[in-house]
Design an enzyme around this catalytic site. Structure first.
Site, PDB file in Angstrom:
ATOM      1  N   GLU A 266       0.819  -1.222   0.000  1.00 61.55           N
ATOM      2  CA  GLU A 266       0.000   0.000   0.000  1.00 61.55           C
ATOM      3  C   GLU A 266       0.849   1.267   0.000  1.00 61.55           C
ATOM      4  OE1 GLU A 266      -4.108   1.615   2.089  1.00 61.55           O
ATOM      5  OE2 GLU A 266      -3.143  -0.200   2.851  1.00 61.55           O
ATOM      6  N   HIS A 281     -14.853   5.127   7.392  1.00 68.69           N
ATOM      7  CA  HIS A 281     -14.279   4.642   8.646  1.00 68.69           C
ATOM      8  C   HIS A 281     -14.559   5.616   9.787  1.00 68.69           C
ATOM      9  CE1 HIS A 281     -11.113   1.549   7.057  1.00 68.69           C
ATOM     10  NE2 HIS A 281     -12.278   0.996   7.327  1.00 68.69           N
ATOM     11  N   CYS A 832     -31.262  19.845   0.643  1.00 68.31           N
ATOM     12  CA  CYS A 832     -32.589  19.789   0.011  1.00 68.31           C
ATOM     13  C   CYS A 832     -32.538  20.245  -1.448  1.00 68.31           C
ATOM     14  CB  CYS A 832     -33.610  20.599   0.806  1.00 68.31           C
ATOM     15  SG  CYS A 832     -33.313  22.372   0.874  1.00 68.31           S
ATOM     16  N   HIS A1198     -28.160  -7.386  35.037  1.00 70.70           N
ATOM     17  CA  HIS A1198     -27.903  -7.777  36.420  1.00 70.70           C
ATOM     18  C   HIS A1198     -27.664  -9.285  36.476  1.00 70.70           C
ATOM     19  CE1 HIS A1198     -29.899  -3.924  36.822  1.00 70.70           C
ATOM     20  NE2 HIS A1198     -29.620  -3.886  38.107  1.00 70.70           N
ATOM     21  N   LYS A1226     -25.444   0.057  32.418  1.00 65.69           N
ATOM     22  CA  LYS A1226     -25.464  -0.395  33.807  1.00 65.69           C
ATOM     23  C   LYS A1226     -25.252  -1.900  33.846  1.00 65.69           C
ATOM     24  CE  LYS A1226     -28.247  -0.412  38.048  1.00 65.69           C
ATOM     25  NZ  LYS A1226     -29.594  -0.197  38.628  1.00 65.69           N
TER      26      LYS A1226
END
Length: 1606
Positions: A266, A281, A832, A1198, A1226
């Site tokens: 690359e 990304h 628009c 929980h 939580k």
């Protein structure tokens, strides 16, 4: 079994990519034969394992067992890991490596990666580094992995800083592409992979792209037909669909393999496969895991294509083709896509955030961002990524635009506008219905034409293909043969009005067929499209025999059209609203069963030139329409005769440029005094708007020259445009917006008429122009069929205006014209314009030469909660519904006052419009006529009063089905619809005594029972209007709750926990009462220190159920009453929790439906926090997310078992699941030892360190888990000794946690002071130290009395333990030099009474503030609540008077009267507040002529300086000070010696409406404010006040800091 026919693709000189179907035996044989090893390790995830692991294990074991016994047989091991991106981490890599080491794998091992991109990337990186590199094989199971991540040897893991930032290039030995795996792939995942396929074709191979454009349906079909008996493994058994699918996959892979072979590491060329990924990304980083990689890249490709277009490299044709192709594979192409926009995280997609994420990109060189730029479909601008400045990227990403005023750089401008929308849509219909092939040139590439083509395609009316790089559309006509779309498939047209009208008649041509699986064709659109009229057209078609039903509102989309063909013969059509109705019938008439005679009725025909255009175009396509003439006069009649025929397509049809669009560049020339020539539009144009230059611009003072095909305009010098006394724009109605923008800066008044139809376009355009011009200070007058504009000099127009565009392209472009001469104008909703001129902003800069900047509205608007989402514009009007007598008007008035909006009663509006009351109307015309008229009023109000209004509707509005549909649509897409609820017995009592409205024909309770379900289905919220007094609630509780509720649901001021949003420690109290009213006697003690209050709905139990042993689910009505009652005694945010039995609560686990109904109720009630267990089905959770508005969701899990390990994979899996939906996460476990708390703490620290992490509640239950409750910083659940029981084992009180934090060193003791002299008798230490003691805070407040501001004070404020100080006379000015910064209030008031230390990035800063004004403000609002204050009086002109004026200004008081004995001082003070409406009185009690006396009085002079006796010294207080009698009023005397001053004594004799507030109350209030500023905790004022009250009774000498100033 292993004899499979495979296609092989070469990469890096080796044919290692093998593609086919049902390849598992082939894979096993190839690997075992060609990659000998002692150990083969297959790594997959739990999802893939369920489908394919057993087959792999069986095949490998069989083949290994058949190997010669002489050799040592290899092992075959498998490892199954959790699915998802979170496994692709350092920890995930280490887990695989530990498995390999545990099983004594060596360097000859071969690792097989079976799965999607996560598995391939992760396992590949393990292979690259294990034993310094071992062989591995890619076996991708998703289309995305097959065509992208598995090819090329890129391997990586993610870090908190971004995706794929640590990895290696490590080429696999083989890549096996088994397309049969795709049969188990959900269609969304297939689309996800198709994004990469489209990308590859877009950058490299136009022929492949053309195939993808035209064969999307076939490609989808290929994965939807399972292959039985391993069909496709050999060529002989391979179907045509399989061949197509395989060719698509191989084609995409071949391109990438070719690029990788040239540029493996690359360095340049390989960048190209990242087209769409730079922005994609960045989007993915914010939206993962909810939005998939390919979906983010799809949006990224369009945005990067638009960047290329903005740079003048890619044409709009290319962007349009890319857009259409991606849409064909069900991929999003915009961030406004509902799949993205509905997500809470979508609010985080700000320009600044995306640019910041894009800084960390492997393609970048230092700070320069690189993006792959397309030059055309199939080719790139450079053979690598191109450097693009941030300003260009930001402009594309921004949702708004700003034009920098100036003279166009390219003057004189010469340009062509896009193809005409009107002609493009007509040409598409004509060519599709015609016989033969037609090549359409200069077709408009826009949203409108895209939906038209898509609809004609769905109807199988024609085939479409592109030539000349997309410049030419090839249409193969279907000769009028049309089919009903499949069942469940609707023709969605967005806001495309032209397409909707044309297609309505086109769909009547459809004939039924035995192959149909649907009974009718459904046409629908977006919310605005569903308001736009189509009734006259439908009525005409119905009268002709077509069966068309309105599915929602009468006269509007959606429509259901039966396939019966068009009958023909005689048709009558009302054409006074839209010429497109006429064109719709004309275009389709040749295909009717009989020749058609079309007669236009109902008054003047609108836009005749566009009807003429249709007739002329029909002639070009071979059908002659005859328009009848009057035989006597020879004048044309509105009667058209159309023969039966089939259109003959011309080989080529060139579409004229859009005349409406041409008005904008011509108008820019007019307003900037420059020249512009528009090509392809002149005097020969068929379009009515082509007359704009001659009929409007020339009359405004421009020089206009026009040929048959070209128009040139030279504007007068800037500022010299002339107004037109009157111009009839009936033949060019769309151009009126451009004319209006110019008229705003013309010299004089312009009158525009003939444009009534513009009220029912994309928006009410006349009202839109009036409302938006008002922001510039331009006056207008609305007419029945137009408007008048009173022009202003350019220099007099307001700058910095933000223009709302109503999602209307013409509004946006018209105001962009005005913005060329008015600085700082922001055009919202810049996208628009894509309806007719998608590249308008680019052409404005590149072709006209005016600089355009992007504006990120998120940074312009006030900063909102990072995780909150509001499903509507916060300025959207609120609609109130409910039974008559529930208090809608009462609530509406208070709500409007709170929001500074207008309250509008629909009954009063009705009376004004019809010039008679409701009762009289019903008496004269009957109930049905009234209901019809009432519905029209509702439609009008929604269209005309869409923002800034609280609209109270009549109780019977829900009796009309169409009204119910309109209300439901409004609630779903536009704004809140609030159901005002009141107990029915109270309603009956009220209505029996009320006589102004017509009586019901039936019992009130029967009306209530019928309407109640309708109110429920129409509303988005419920508000319980309790009229009766509630024990322990304050008299102002109702008005305070109305203010809280409506501020919250609109999103104007959400009632969220401030400590949570600011990142400080936060807590909520867990109520455990079966009836919350039992807590009211001690509610102030219970809520000390907390930021919110939890309503445990699963613990609620009505009194009738107390004795029952069985658990009874509380009713919705009971829960609603509990919330309403709680609202009257506390303004704290409510946490609404329905905890199930398996998660530690009382609610039945099996009652999911009932739990969801309760959670929906919470959102309707405007509850601030809703706890949603992630064990609910994902569908239900998503439904709740879509409804939450300004409320925040706590996604909870929980585990009571004690088996959950905080460093195990389950916790991370639950965290990620909760993060997808919750604003707050939580997770609660159970501690078995103290070590579990440290493991929890490490997990919390790790996830909180990641970018964009959400607030996290992490707690261990039980005695051993109490430490976790102390360390938790986000909304810690707390108990209180006064509660009947704890909500969970190990729960602590707020005070206990503060003590523990102090002992742990996390809450150091601080010292607070009072600076001043004399201060020995001040009660400030008592106030603050009492508050510290009650809350368990380790701080101390003390006196520091000095003769001057000297060393002692400097030492005190320099101490690290300094927490803050009060400052009193005489040091309010003297301390200022010691401070680093003053608050705006302290600067305006000119004095400091509070010092606050703040920690910044550069150290500690001392801030001076003034809380006197907050004390005054609090005392006023306590008495007047949300009532608007028309006028107030301030007596005195000293420092406290400055604080009073500042407070009154903050309350937006209409007029502030100021009186002081020394008038010059009063004028001096008034001048200090130039922006406040301060008026100095020469004589106390003498108001300006006609002025209403004030309802607020604040005295800031000593009591001894005032008197009520004549002939004595001091300010004489006349009784007329208290003449105000029209509502509640308040008088505040800042003096507190004596307790009852002359002013307060006089007020008590004046009238019951006047409340009196002594100075001590104000001083207490400002002290409470200081306490909260220093500690971040509300002062427990009720308990502190009680304690101080006892002290002041027992010790009269105790005082506060200061007397009032004279």
């Amino acid at each position: 079994m292993a004899n499979a026919d495979v296609l092989k693709v070469s990469i890096l000189g080796k044919e290692s990519i093998h593609c086919g179907f049902h390849l598992i035996p082939y894979i096993a044989q190839t690997v075992l034969s060609n990659l000998p090893s002692s150990t083969y390790v297959l790594v997959t995830d739990t999802n893939v394992a369920n489908f394919h692991l057993t087959a792999f294990e069986k095949e490998f074991e069989q083949r290994i067992s058949s190997l010669p016994t002489s050799s040592t047989k290899p092992r075959f091991l498998s490892l199954v890991i959790p699915p998802g991106e979170t496994s692709k981490s350092r920890e995930g890599k280490a887990n695989i490596e530990d498995f390999l080491l545990l099983h004594r794998c060596t360097r000859d091992s071969v690792i097989l990666a079976l799965g999607g991109g996560v598995i391939g990337d992760l396992v590949g990186f393990v292979a690259a580094t294990f034993m310094r590199g071992v062989r591995f094989v890619q076996i991708p199971t998703t289309l995305l992995a097959m065509v992208d991540s598995s090819v090329g040897g890129k391997t990586a893991i993610d870090t908190p800083h971004g995706k794929n930032l640590i990895g290696a290039f490590w080429q696999p030995e083989y890549i096996f592409i088994d397309a049969a795996f795709l049969e188990t792939l959900p269609s969304r995942e297939f689309s996800n992979g198709m994004a990469e396929v489209v990308k590859t074709a877009a950058i490299w191979n136009e022929a492949e792209f053309i195939s993808l454009e035209s064969r999307s349906a076939d490609i989808f079909a290929a994965i939807q037909t399972p292959s039985a008996d391993y069909a496709g493994r050999s060529k002989q058994t391979r179907s045509i669909a399989q061949e197509l699918l395989l060719s698509v996959i191989v084609g995409s892979i071949s391109v990438k393999a070719h690029i990788v072979t040239i540029d493996e590491r690359e360095t340049g060329l390989r960048n190209l496969v990242n087209f769409g990924h730079t922005i994609g990304h960045a989007i993915e980083a914010v939206l993962t895991p909810t939005i998939l990689h390919g979906e983010c890249v799809s949006v990224g490709m369009i945005l990067e294509g638009e960047i290329s277009r903005q740079m003048g490299i890619l044409s709009q044709v290319g962007v349009g083709r890319l857009n259409r192709c991606l849409k064909a594979y069900n991929l999003p192409v915009t961030l406004a896509d509902p799949r993205i926009a509905s997500l809470p995280a979508a609010k985080l997609l700000t320009v600044e955030r995306l640019l910041d994420i894009m800084r960390i990109d492997k393609k970048n060189s230092g700070p320069e961002k690189k993006i792959v730029i397309l030059s055309r479909i199939g080719a790139t601008y450079e053979p690598k990524a191109t450097v693009v400045p941030d300003s260009i990227i930001a402009k594309t990403l921004s949702e708004a635009a700003k034009v920098i005023p100036g003279v166009p750089r390219h003057h004189p401008v010469k340009m062509a506008t896009p193809g005409s929308k009107s002609i493009s849509n007509r040409a598409l219909v004509l060519a599709a219905l015609g016989k033969g092939t037609c090549r359409l040139k200069n077709l408009l590439h826009s949203d409108d034409t895209q939906v038209m083509m898509a609809a004609l395609n769905e109807l199988k009316g024609a085939s479409f293909a592109w030539e000349d790089a997309g410049e030419t559309l090839v249409v193969k006509g279907g000769e009028g043969s049309l089919s009903v779309p499949p069942k469940g498939k609707e023709l969605y047209l967005g806001n495309a009005g032209t397409a909707a009208r044309f297609l309505t008649t086109v769909c009547t041509l459809v004939q039924s067929s035995p192959q149909d699986n649907a009974e009718y064709t459904v046409i629908t659109g977006n919310a605005r499209m569903k308001q736009r009229p189509i009734g006259p057209l439908v009525t005409a078609l119905q009268a002709n025999g077509s069966k068309i039903d309105f599915l929602e509102s009468e006269g509007c989309l959606p429509l259901a059209i039966a396939p019966q063909g068009l009958k023909g013969s005689q048709l009558q059509l009302a054409a006074s609203v839209s010429s497109q109705y006429v064109s719709s019938i004309l275009l389709c008439a040749p295909y009717a069963e009989e020749p058609i005679t079309l007669e236009l009725i109902g008054g003047q025909v609108i836009s005749q030139p566009y009807i003429d255009m249709t007739v002329a175009m029909m002639k070009t396509f071979g059908v002659d329409v005859v328009r009848r003439k009057d035989p006597v006069t020879g004048k044309f009649l509105d009667v058209y005769e159309i023969p039966k025929a089939v259109y003959t397509n011309p080989p080529e049809y060139n579409i004229e440029s859009d005349a409406s669009s041409a008005t904008y560049p011509l108008a820019i020339a007019a307003v900037t005094g420059t020249s512009c020539t528009i090509q392809n539009i002149g005097s020969a144009s068929l379009q009515g708007d082509a007359k704009f230059a001659k009929e409007v611009l020339e009359k405004m003072g421009c020089q206009v020259s026009q040929t048959a095909t070209e128009t040139t305009v030279q504007g007068p010098p800037i500022g010299q445009l002339k107004a037109i006394e009157e111009v009839d724009m009936e033949v060019m109605t769309d151009a009126f917006l451009t004319a209006t923008a110019l008229a705003a800066v013309a010299n004089g008044k312009t009158r525009i008429i003939g444009i009534a139809n513009q009220r029912v376009k994309e928006c009410n355009r006349i009202r839109a122009m009036i409302d938006e011009l008002a922001k510039f200070g331009v006056e207008t007058i609305e007419l029945d069929d137009g408007l008048e504009i009173i022009g202003k000099p350019i220099s007099d127009l307001k700058r910095g205006v933000s223009v709302h565009c109503y999602d209307d392209h013409r509004v946006a472009m018209a105001f962009s014209v005005l913005s060329t001469v008015v600085e700082g104008t922001i055009i919202e909703e810049k996208r628009c314009v894509e309806k007719t001129w998608p590249n308008w902003w680019d052409d404005l800069e590149n072709k006209i030469g005016l600089t355009v900047q992007g504006v990120d509205l998120a940074s312009v608007a006030s900063e909102a909660s990072a995780s909150g989402t509001i499903n509507h514009d916060s300025a959207a009007s609120i609609i109130l519904i409910g039974m008559r007598g529930t208090g809608k008007t009462f609530v509406g008035n208070l709500a409007a006052a709170t929001l500074s909006w207008t309250c509008l009663d629909a009954d009063a509006y009705f009376e004004t419009k019809h010039e008679m009351g409701v009762r009289e109307f019903v008496h004269q015309k009957g109930w049905q006529a009234f209901r019809d008229a009432e519905f029209e009023v509702l439609r009008e109000l929604i269209a005309e009063k869409s923002q800034g209004h609280v609209i109270s509707l009549g109780g019977g509005i829900v009796e009309t089905p169409a009204a119910r549909e309109l209300l439901k649509e409004y609630a779903a897409t536009k704004g809140p619809v609030v159901h005002i609820v009141r107990p029915i017995d109270e309603v009956i009592r009220y209505l029996n005594s009320e006589a102004s409205r017509p009586a019901y024909d039936e019992a009130i309770v029967d009306v209530f029972r019928r309407r109640e379900p309708w109110f429920g289905e129409c509303c988005s919220h419920d508000f319980f209007n309790r009229f009766g007094d509630l024990p322990y609630s304050s008299p102002k509780a109702t008005s305070r709750e109305i203010a809280r509720f409506f501020n919250h649901i609109t999103g104007q001021r959400p009632n969220l926990a401030q400590n949570l949003t600011s990142g400080r420690r936060s807590y909520f109290l867990c109520l455990t009462y079966p009836d919350v009213t039992q807590s009211f006697p001690v509610i102030h003690e219970l809520t000390q220190g907390v930021d919110a209050i939890e309503l445990r709905v699963d613990l609620l139990r009505a009194s009738k159920d107390y004795d029952s042993i069985e658990y009874s689910i509380p009713t919705l009505a009971y829960v609603s009453s509990q919330v309403a009652a709680l609202r009257r005694v506390t303004s704290l945010p409510i946490v609404f929790t329905v905890r199930t039995q398996s998660q530690g609560g009382s609610f039945p686990d099996a009652a999911e439906k009932e739990a969801v109904e309760l959670l929906k109720l919470a959102l309707r009630l405007g509850v601030e926090y809703v706890d949603v267990e992630i064990s609910l089905s994902e569908k239900k959770i998503k439904e709740l997310v879509s409804l939450k508005g300004s409320s925040h969701m706590i996604a909870s899990w929980h585990d009571w078992s004690g088996n959950m390990i905080w460093d195990g994979p389950v916790v991370k899996e639950k965290y990620d699941a909760a993060a997808r939906f919750g604003d707050i996460i939580k997770i609660v476990g159970k501690a078995n030892s103290i070590q579990d708390n440290f493991t929890l703490y490490n997990f919390v620290s790790k996830v909180n360190s990641t970018a964009g992490s959400k607030p996290f509640i992490a707690i261990n239950m039980g005695l051993e888990g109490q430490m976790s409750r102390v360390l938790n910083s986000t909304l810690s659940p707390v108990s209180h000794p006064l509660l009947p029981s704890k909500a969970a084992p190990g729960q602590l009180s707020f005070k206990q946690i503060q003590n523990a934090l102090h002992l742990l060193g996390l809450l150091p003791a601080q010292r607070f002071y009072l600076f001043g002299t004399p201060i020995a008798h001040s009660m400030s230490p008592t106030l603050h130290n009492t508050g510290f003691e009650i809350l368990g805070l380790p701080h101390h407040y003390e006196l520091l009395e000095t003769k001057e501001v000297a060393e002692e004070i400097k030492i005190a404020i320099g101490d690290s333990a300094f927490g803050g100080a009060s400052v009193t006379i005489p040091y309010k000015l003297d301390v200022i030099p010691l401070l680093d910064k003053l608050s705006p209030a302290a600067e305006a008031i000119g004095a400091v009474n509070t010092i606050i230390p703040r920690t910044t990035g550069s150290g500690r800063m001392l801030v001076g503030d003034n809380t006197d004004w907050l004390g005054i403000k609090a005392c006023i609002t306590e008495q007047l609540s949300s009532k608007p204050i028309h006028a107030a009086l301030v007596i005195g002109a000293g420092g406290t008077a400055r604080a009073a004026i500042y407070a009154l200004s903050a309350l937006n008081v209409g007029d502030i009267y100021l009186y002081n004995r020394t008038t010059s001082k009063a004028y001096e003070l008034a001048h200090a507040f130039p922006h406040a409406p301060v008026h100095v009185l020469e004589q106390l009690g003498q108001w300006p002529n006609g002025a209403v006396p004030p309802c607020v009085i604040v005295s800031t002079v000593p009591a001894s300086a005032t008197t009520t006796e004549e002939e004595t010294s001091g300010i004489l207080l006349p009784s007329k000070l208290f003449d105000y009698r029209d509502g509640p009023a308040v008088v505040i005397d800042m003096a507190y010696k004596p307790a009852e001053t002359p002013l307060l004594r006089l007020a008590k004799t004046a009238g019951d409406n006047w409340a009196t507030v002594p100075g001590l109350e104000v001083l207490l209030e400002q002290g409470y404010v200081q306490f909260e500023m220093w500690t971040g905790r509300r002062c427990p004022k009720e308990l502190v006040a009680k304690w101080l009250g006892r002290l002041t009774t027992d010790h009269k000498q105790f005082v506060f800091e200061e007397e009032c100033e004279s």
